[in-house]
Design an enzyme around this catalytic site. Structure first.
Site, PDB file in Angstrom:
ATOM      1  NE  ARG A  10       0.884   1.896  -6.854  1.00 51.58           N
ATOM      2  CZ  ARG A  10       2.380   2.149  -6.675  1.00 51.58           C
ATOM      3  NH1 ARG A  10       3.342   2.170  -6.769  1.00 51.58           N
ATOM      4  NH2 ARG A  10       2.716   4.088  -6.565  1.00 51.58           N
ATOM      5  CG  ASP A  49       5.489  -3.494  -5.288  1.00 53.80           C
ATOM      6  OD1 ASP A  49       5.387  -4.653  -5.457  1.00 53.80           O
ATOM      7  OD2 ASP A  49       5.627  -2.543  -4.030  1.00 53.80           O
ATOM      8  CG  ASN A  50       7.633  -0.132  -7.460  1.00 51.97           C
ATOM      9  OD1 ASN A  50       6.992  -0.050  -6.669  1.00 51.97           O
ATOM     10  ND2 ASN A  50       9.009  -1.177  -7.140  1.00 51.97           N
ATOM     11  CG  ASP A 108      10.650   7.350   8.054  1.00 43.64           C
ATOM     12  OD1 ASP A 108       9.512   7.511   6.368  1.00 43.64           O
ATOM     13  OD2 ASP A 108      11.158   7.973   8.004  1.00 43.64           O
ATOM     14  CG  ASP A 131       6.484   3.869  -7.127  1.00 45.04           C
ATOM     15  OD1 ASP A 131       5.468   4.782  -6.687  1.00 45.04           O
ATOM     16  OD2 ASP A 131       6.033   1.987  -7.138  1.00 45.04           O
ATOM     17  N   GLY A 135       2.156   3.350   1.111  1.00 48.22           N
ATOM     18  CA  GLY A 135       2.787   4.286   2.818  1.00 48.22           C
ATOM     19  C   GLY A 135       3.516   5.130   2.539  1.00 48.22           C
ATOM     20  NE  ARG A 136       8.603   5.980  -0.123  1.00 46.27           N
ATOM     21  CZ  ARG A 136      10.082   6.295  -0.356  1.00 46.27           C
ATOM     22  NH1 ARG A 136      10.484   7.036   0.653  1.00 46.27           N
ATOM     23  NH2 ARG A 136      10.579   5.525  -0.843  1.00 46.27           N
ATOM     24  N   GLY A 193       0.750  -1.032   0.003  1.00 48.02           N
ATOM     25  CA  GLY A 193      -0.239   0.013   0.364  1.00 48.02           C
ATOM     26  C   GLY A 193       1.162   1.505   0.110  1.00 48.02           C
TER      27      GLY A 193
END
Length: 489
Positions: free
Chosen positions: A180, A249-250, A122, A259, A90-91, A88
């Site tokens: 994707r 996923d890319n 993060d 990505d 994530g950032r 997912g």
């Protein structure tokens, strides 16, 4: 005070059921500053350069335009060939999409904070990798290769821990869609065919409406994506571009370059070159990219099987990959060498191309400079073309190949001048070499963003001579051979 994009954004993805995403706001960053802004990308969504400064808080994620409905999408994927489960955004956070004369364009923050899909991350991106993504997105677009775009890049001095402490940055990137292959895999492996159908119907209706009328629209979707992917792989190979992380996923459902992480452009030609230091097994080497593209299409086909429900039909869609890739690669190589595609020369031309790559590999010839300087070689003057000859240690081997090439040129009607001009229109002089990006990064880390602006200007016109910028087309310096790029960003 109004903000750029106020009341201009829709969000078609937000109309999908809530299981497809999580709505959330970006996490603010202190004391933001504008690092770079792409006028070309801005024009695609109706913004002008004067709005760059006014939009800083939007570009960094500290302000949300009125009418925007930010969200992070869920997806899954295969990473380095291994099923990784749920991933997912994530950032990444989707602001929404804006209507343009050429169709919808989604805008997305990358690095704007944690989401429910960040896992142990993060949610931030660092200035180093963000500069690389910003520049390469725009460089690839200028090369004519399908890609996401980069609108703006903003930074903050807030620390972000990677191998060392770096500073945070946010890229505002754009694409018609960020769906994707892994978006479909997510619902297949969760055994939720209803959700899978909703996503497929959404993609068909929004991007491939003509396919809805076909007898088997989901097989038609697979065929379309397979062929787009095959053509994209050929375009990557033709300019020596290496993605570095071709996980499912890319992979874009629209056949876009998506990505940017540990990418690279081939310099000293080596088919086995691995641009991603993390990829120790070489799964995503330059030579492997075409077959990995095919593998990823198989992963997508598996995910779509509950909808297609016909193995031979799915296999027929997948079988279109190899001939599509071969045809596009053949077209591109003929153009790069200034040759017409003459049917009776097809077999001999393939042998000529193979021999060319063999002598390039044996001598470690610079990929970009070889094709660019080859345009100087003349059909009847063996003394012309010294610049390309100088790229080879084994001059005799190069001379042997050029003898074959000159024989082939005898069958071309175009003059040397016309052929040279045509070759220079498809063989770039300027690409984003790693060392050029590194110089820009090191200056930017000291708050000098002038090199980013200069590089962006040069890379906007990769096929032009630009004699004032000739140094950007030179062979890389010795220190560049020690640069390593990994998945850490």
């Amino acid at each position: 005070m109004s903000l750029p994009l106020d009341n201009k954004l829709d969000n078609s993805y937000a109309a999908l059921p809530p299981a497809f995403y999580t709505r959330l706001m970006p996490t603010p960053l202190p004391a933001p500053y504008l690092v770079a802004y792409s006028d070309d990308a801005a024009q695609l969504i109706g913004l002008d350069a004067a709005q760059a400064a006014a939009g800083l808080d939007v570009w960094i994620g500290n302000a949300v335009p009125q009418g925007a409905t930010p969200l992070a999408a869920v997806y899954s994927g295969h990473q380095f060939g291994v099923w990784a489960g749920q991933l997912g955004d994530g950032r990444a956070i989707l602001l929404g999409d804006i209507a343009t004369p050429h169709g919808p364009m989604e805008l997305q923050w990358k690095g704007a904070g944690q989401t429910p899909y960040s896992r142990m991350g993060d949610g931030r991106a660092v200035l180093r990798s963000s500069i690389r993504e910003f520049l390469c997105s725009e460089a690839m677009a200028a090369l004519g290769i399908p890609t996401s775009r980069a609108l703006a890049l903003a930074g903050s001095d807030q620390g972000v821990m990677r191998e060392t402490v770096e500073t945070a940055a946010v890229v505002v990137r754009m694409a018609p869609s960020f769906v994707r292959f892994g978006s479909f895999e997510h619902w297949y492996y969760r055994k939720q065919p209803e959700q899978l159908k909703i996503l497929a119907d959404y993609v068909l209706a929004r991007f491939f409406p003509a396919l809805q009328a076909e007898a088997q629209p989901y097989a038609a979707l697979l065929r379309e994506v397979t062929q787009r992917t095959a053509r994209l792989m050929a375009q990557w190979q033709s300019v020596g571009f290496m993605h570095g992380v071709m996980n499912t996923d890319n992979m874009s459902i629209l056949g876009l370059t998506l990505d940017y992480g540990p990418f690279g452009f081939m310099e000293s030609f080596d088919p086995g070159h691995i641009c991603n230091h993390t990829d120790q097994q070489g799964r995503y080497s330059y030579a492997n990219q075409p077959q990995i593209g095919h593998w990823n299409c198989y992963a997508l086909a598996q995910a779509l099987m509950p909808l297609i429900d016909d193995v031979p039909l799915a296999q027929a869609a997948l079988d279109s990959y190899q001939p599509t890739f071969a045809a596009e690669m053949d077209r591109l190589l003929h153009a790069k060498l200034g040759l017409s595609q003459i049917p009776e020369h097809a077999d001999a031309d393939r042998k000529l191309f193979d021999a060319m790559f063999e002598v390039m590999e044996a001598n470690g010839a610079d990929f970009t400079l070889f094709f660019r300087n080859l345009s100087q070689l003349q059909r009847d003057d063996a003394g012309a073309g010294s610049a390309v000859r100088d790229l080879f240690i084994d001059r005799a081997a190069f001379d042997g190949w050029t003898q074959q090439y000159r024989v082939r040129l005898q069958h071309e009607a175009a003059s040397d001048t016309a052929r040279s001009a045509a070759m220079n229109r498809v063989n770039p002089k300027y690409v984003l070499r790693n060392y050029l990006a590194q110089v820009a990064i090191e200056k930017a880390q000291n708050k000098d963003f002038s090199e980013i602006e200069r590089l962006l200007s040069v890379l906007r016109h990769p096929y032009d001579e630009q004699p004032e910028h000739a140094a950007y087309a030179a062979l890389p310096p010795d220190w560049a051979s020690h640069l390593e790029v990994s998945c850490s960003s």
